[in-house]
Write a protein that holds these residues in place. Structure first.
Motif, PDB file in Angstrom:
ATOM      1  N   SER A   8      45.896 -16.013 -67.499  1.00 32.29           N
ATOM      2  CA  SER A   8      45.832 -15.866 -68.571  1.00 32.29           C
ATOM      3  C   SER A   8      46.664 -17.195 -69.247  1.00 32.29           C
ATOM      4  CB  SER A   8      46.716 -14.404 -69.380  1.00 32.29           C
ATOM      5  OG  SER A   8      47.518 -14.799 -70.723  1.00 32.29           O
ATOM      6  N   MET A   9      46.263 -18.238 -70.038  1.00 30.34           N
ATOM      7  CA  MET A   9      47.483 -18.750 -70.327  1.00 30.34           C
ATOM      8  C   MET A   9      48.579 -18.942 -71.290  1.00 30.34           C
ATOM      9  SD  MET A   9      45.908 -21.719 -68.394  1.00 30.34           S
ATOM     10  CE  MET A   9      46.580 -23.247 -69.584  1.00 30.34           C
ATOM     11  N   ASP A  10      48.409 -17.410 -72.005  1.00 27.75           N
ATOM     12  CA  ASP A  10      49.255 -17.266 -73.059  1.00 27.75           C
ATOM     13  C   ASP A  10      50.612 -16.542 -72.292  1.00 27.75           C
ATOM     14  OD1 ASP A  10      47.383 -17.508 -75.108  1.00 27.75           O
ATOM     15  OD2 ASP A  10      46.442 -15.602 -74.612  1.00 27.75           O
ATOM     16  N   GLU A  11      51.354 -16.756 -73.261  1.00 26.20           N
ATOM     17  CA  GLU A  11      53.072 -16.375 -72.608  1.00 26.20           C
ATOM     18  C   GLU A  11      53.030 -15.050 -73.521  1.00 26.20           C
ATOM     19  OE1 GLU A  11      56.292 -18.766 -71.927  1.00 26.20           O
ATOM     20  OE2 GLU A  11      55.004 -19.999 -70.787  1.00 26.20           O
ATOM     21  N   VAL A  12      53.975 -13.972 -73.107  1.00 25.18           N
ATOM     22  CA  VAL A  12      53.688 -12.766 -73.855  1.00 25.18           C
ATOM     23  C   VAL A  12      55.625 -12.707 -74.095  1.00 25.18           C
ATOM     24  CG1 VAL A  12      53.898 -10.328 -74.174  1.00 25.18           C
ATOM     25  CG2 VAL A  12      52.160 -11.875 -73.916  1.00 25.18           C
ATOM     26  N   VAL A  19      57.093 -14.368 -70.115  1.00 31.22           N
ATOM     27  CA  VAL A  19      56.303 -14.196 -68.950  1.00 31.22           C
ATOM     28  C   VAL A  19      54.537 -14.768 -69.008  1.00 31.22           C
ATOM     29  CG1 VAL A  19      57.577 -12.847 -67.771  1.00 31.22           C
ATOM     30  CG2 VAL A  19      55.596 -11.959 -69.124  1.00 31.22           C
ATOM     31  N   ARG A  20      53.983 -15.294 -68.615  1.00 31.60           N
ATOM     32  CA  ARG A  20      52.468 -15.807 -68.819  1.00 31.60           C
ATOM     33  C   ARG A  20      51.740 -13.886 -68.367  1.00 31.60           C
ATOM     34  NH1 ARG A  20      50.929 -20.541 -69.265  1.00 31.60           N
ATOM     35  NH2 ARG A  20      52.529 -21.335 -68.454  1.00 31.60           N
ATOM     36  N   GLY A  21      51.065 -13.372 -69.114  1.00 29.04           N
ATOM     37  CA  GLY A  21      50.168 -12.465 -69.359  1.00 29.04           C
ATOM     38  C   GLY A  21      49.840 -12.117 -70.158  1.00 29.04           C
ATOM     39  N   ARG A  22      49.041 -11.097 -70.058  1.00 30.95           N
ATOM     40  CA  ARG A  22      47.939 -10.233 -71.245  1.00 30.95           C
ATOM     41  C   ARG A  22      49.319  -9.179 -72.319  1.00 30.95           C
ATOM     42  NH1 ARG A  22      42.139 -10.169 -69.228  1.00 30.95           N
ATOM     43  NH2 ARG A  22      42.224 -12.686 -68.439  1.00 30.95           N
ATOM     44  N   ASP A  23      48.929  -9.619 -73.703  1.00 25.43           N
ATOM     45  CA  ASP A  23      48.901  -7.624 -74.505  1.00 25.43           C
ATOM     46  C   ASP A  23      47.784  -7.082 -74.464  1.00 25.43           C
ATOM     47  OD1 ASP A  23      50.873  -6.627 -75.075  1.00 25.43           O
ATOM     48  OD2 ASP A  23      51.141  -7.391 -77.069  1.00 25.43           O
ATOM     49  N   TYR A  24      48.519  -6.043 -74.329  1.00 22.47           N
ATOM     50  CA  TYR A  24      47.283  -5.064 -74.528  1.00 22.47           C
ATOM     51  C   TYR A  24      48.106  -3.478 -75.740  1.00 22.47           C
ATOM     52  CZ  TYR A  24      44.169  -6.449 -70.768  1.00 22.47           C
ATOM     53  OH  TYR A  24      43.420  -7.271 -70.266  1.00 22.47           O
ATOM     54  N   GLY A  27      49.994  -1.860 -73.210  1.00 20.90           N
ATOM     55  CA  GLY A  27      51.225  -2.484 -72.416  1.00 20.90           C
ATOM     56  C   GLY A  27      50.862  -3.665 -72.175  1.00 20.90           C
ATOM     57  N   VAL A  28      52.052  -4.546 -71.198  1.00 22.60           N
ATOM     58  CA  VAL A  28      51.795  -6.168 -71.092  1.00 22.60           C
ATOM     59  C   VAL A  28      51.585  -5.753 -69.530  1.00 22.60           C
ATOM     60  CG1 VAL A  28      53.032  -8.480 -70.425  1.00 22.60           C
ATOM     61  CG2 VAL A  28      53.582  -7.171 -72.962  1.00 22.60           C
ATOM     62  N   LEU A  29      50.369  -6.576 -69.699  1.00 20.77           N
ATOM     63  CA  LEU A  29      49.945  -7.478 -68.231  1.00 20.77           C
ATOM     64  C   LEU A  29      50.348  -8.469 -67.893  1.00 20.77           C
ATOM     65  CD1 LEU A  29      48.141  -6.074 -65.854  1.00 20.77           C
ATOM     66  CD2 LEU A  29      46.427  -7.269 -66.472  1.00 20.77           C
ATOM     67  N   GLN A  30      51.217  -8.316 -66.051  1.00 17.78           N
ATOM     68  CA  GLN A  30      52.031  -9.356 -66.424  1.00 17.78           C
ATOM     69  C   GLN A  30      51.544 -10.664 -64.749  1.00 17.78           C
ATOM     70  OE1 GLN A  30      56.511  -9.697 -65.533  1.00 17.78           O
ATOM     71  NE2 GLN A  30      56.554  -7.800 -67.464  1.00 17.78           N
ATOM     72  N   VAL A  31      51.393 -11.682 -64.649  1.00 15.14           N
ATOM     73  CA  VAL A  31      50.254 -12.225 -64.119  1.00 15.14           C
ATOM     74  C   VAL A  31      50.840 -12.794 -62.675  1.00 15.14           C
ATOM     75  CG1 VAL A  31      48.943 -14.208 -63.647  1.00 15.14           C
ATOM     76  CG2 VAL A  31      48.675 -13.490 -65.834  1.00 15.14           C
ATOM     77  N   GLU A  32      52.978 -12.830 -62.801  1.00 11.01           N
ATOM     78  CA  GLU A  32      52.659 -13.215 -61.362  1.00 11.01           C
ATOM     79  C   GLU A  32      53.918 -12.205 -60.461  1.00 11.01           C
ATOM     80  OE1 GLU A  32      55.850 -16.488 -61.937  1.00 11.01           O
ATOM     81  OE2 GLU A  32      53.569 -18.016 -62.544  1.00 11.01           O
ATOM     82  N   ASN A  33      53.407 -10.257 -61.641  1.00 12.78           N
ATOM     83  CA  ASN A  33      54.044  -9.682 -61.577  1.00 12.78           C
ATOM     84  C   ASN A  33      53.282  -8.572 -60.007  1.00 12.78           C
ATOM     85  OD1 ASN A  33      54.907  -6.969 -60.604  1.00 12.78           O
ATOM     86  ND2 ASN A  33      55.565  -6.325 -63.301  1.00 12.78           N
ATOM     87  N   PHE A  39      47.566 -12.261 -57.850  1.00 11.41           N
ATOM     88  CA  PHE A  39      47.440 -13.709 -58.223  1.00 11.41           C
ATOM     89  C   PHE A  39      47.935 -14.498 -57.364  1.00 11.41           C
ATOM     90  CE2 PHE A  39      49.036 -17.334 -60.124  1.00 11.41           C
ATOM     91  CZ  PHE A  39      47.868 -18.232 -60.777  1.00 11.41           C
ATOM     92  N   VAL A  40      49.738 -13.901 -56.820  1.00 14.69           N
ATOM     93  CA  VAL A  40      50.585 -14.816 -56.218  1.00 14.69           C
ATOM     94  C   VAL A  40      50.126 -14.500 -54.871  1.00 14.69           C
ATOM     95  CG1 VAL A  40      53.091 -14.462 -55.857  1.00 14.69           C
ATOM     96  CG2 VAL A  40      52.709 -13.929 -57.921  1.00 14.69           C
ATOM     97  N   LYS A  41      49.680 -13.563 -54.341  1.00 14.25           N
ATOM     98  CA  LYS A  41      49.257 -13.563 -52.804  1.00 14.25           C
ATOM     99  C   LYS A  41      48.397 -14.554 -52.457  1.00 14.25           C
ATOM    100  CE  LYS A  41      50.710  -8.668 -52.371  1.00 14.25           C
ATOM    101  NZ  LYS A  41      50.166  -7.250 -52.333  1.00 14.25           N
TER     102      LYS A  41
END
Length: 190
Positions: A8-12, A19-24, A27-33, A39-41
């Motif tokens: 995601s390029m959006d910040e939520v 944080v960078r993620g998607r808002d549903y 809830g919120v899906l965080q890219v770096e969680n 993604f981090v791995k």
């Protein structure tokens, strides 16, 4: 493996931080969680573990391929039109000479434009100078006419003064001594 990656390029806003993620709606899906996605791995694996392989692969395959196609599009090939080997030095010198000629053409064009601009400016300055000269000549002519008028008026006034003195002199010579008798009469009456 396999990795479940969400990008995601959006910040939520989550709590007090962005944080960078998607808002549903759920809830919120965080890219770096790491609990939400891998993604981090994947990033660590690509950048840490396989970095040398990635560099090597990029250089040997992708860059060389890009370089080959770029040289081909510029006309640099290993074989000339008659299937004779062509020296890169010859091609380089030909391209260099072409750019050198283009540089001189553009330089000449700039010089010509500059000279044209200078000529136009000189013409406007000469025109302004001519207008100023005409205005000066006009003012000089007006001043000369005024000087002639003033000289004529001065001459006329001097003539009037001379005529006035002549009239005074003639009137003094023709005046009878009656004035003295009048004075004597006044003295007698007293």
């Amino acid at each position: 493996m396999p990795f479940a990656v969400v990008g995601s390029m959006d910040e939520v806003k989550v709590g007090k931080r962005m944080v960078r993620g998607r808002d549903y709606p759920w809830g919120v899906l965080q890219v770096e969680n790491e609990n939400h996605c891998d993604f981090v791995k994947l990033r660590d694996m690509l950048l840490s573990t396989n970095m040398e392989d990635l560099k090597e692969q990029t250089h040997t395959q992708h860059y060389e391929r890009f370089r080959y196609f770029k040289l081909q599009s510029m006309g640099f090939t290993d074989v000339g039109p008659d299937n004779q080997p062509v020296s890169f030095q010859e091609i380089y010198e030909a391209k260099r000479q072409e750019f050198h000629n283009q540089y001189h053409r553009e330089e000449d064009q700039l010089k010509q434009r500059f000279m044209q601009w200078v000529r136009e400016k000189e013409a406007t300055f000469k025109e302004a100078e001519k207008e100023l000269q005409d205005k000066f000549e006009n003012l000089k002519r007006i001043q000369h006419e005024e000087m002639i008028k003033l000289e004529e008026e001065k001459r006329q006034l001097e003539e009037d003064i001379v005529d006035l003195y002549k009239m005074k002199a003639t009137s003094d010579t023709f005046q009878p001594p009656v004035c003295t008798n009048v004075k004597k009469d006044k003295d007698r009456k007293k």
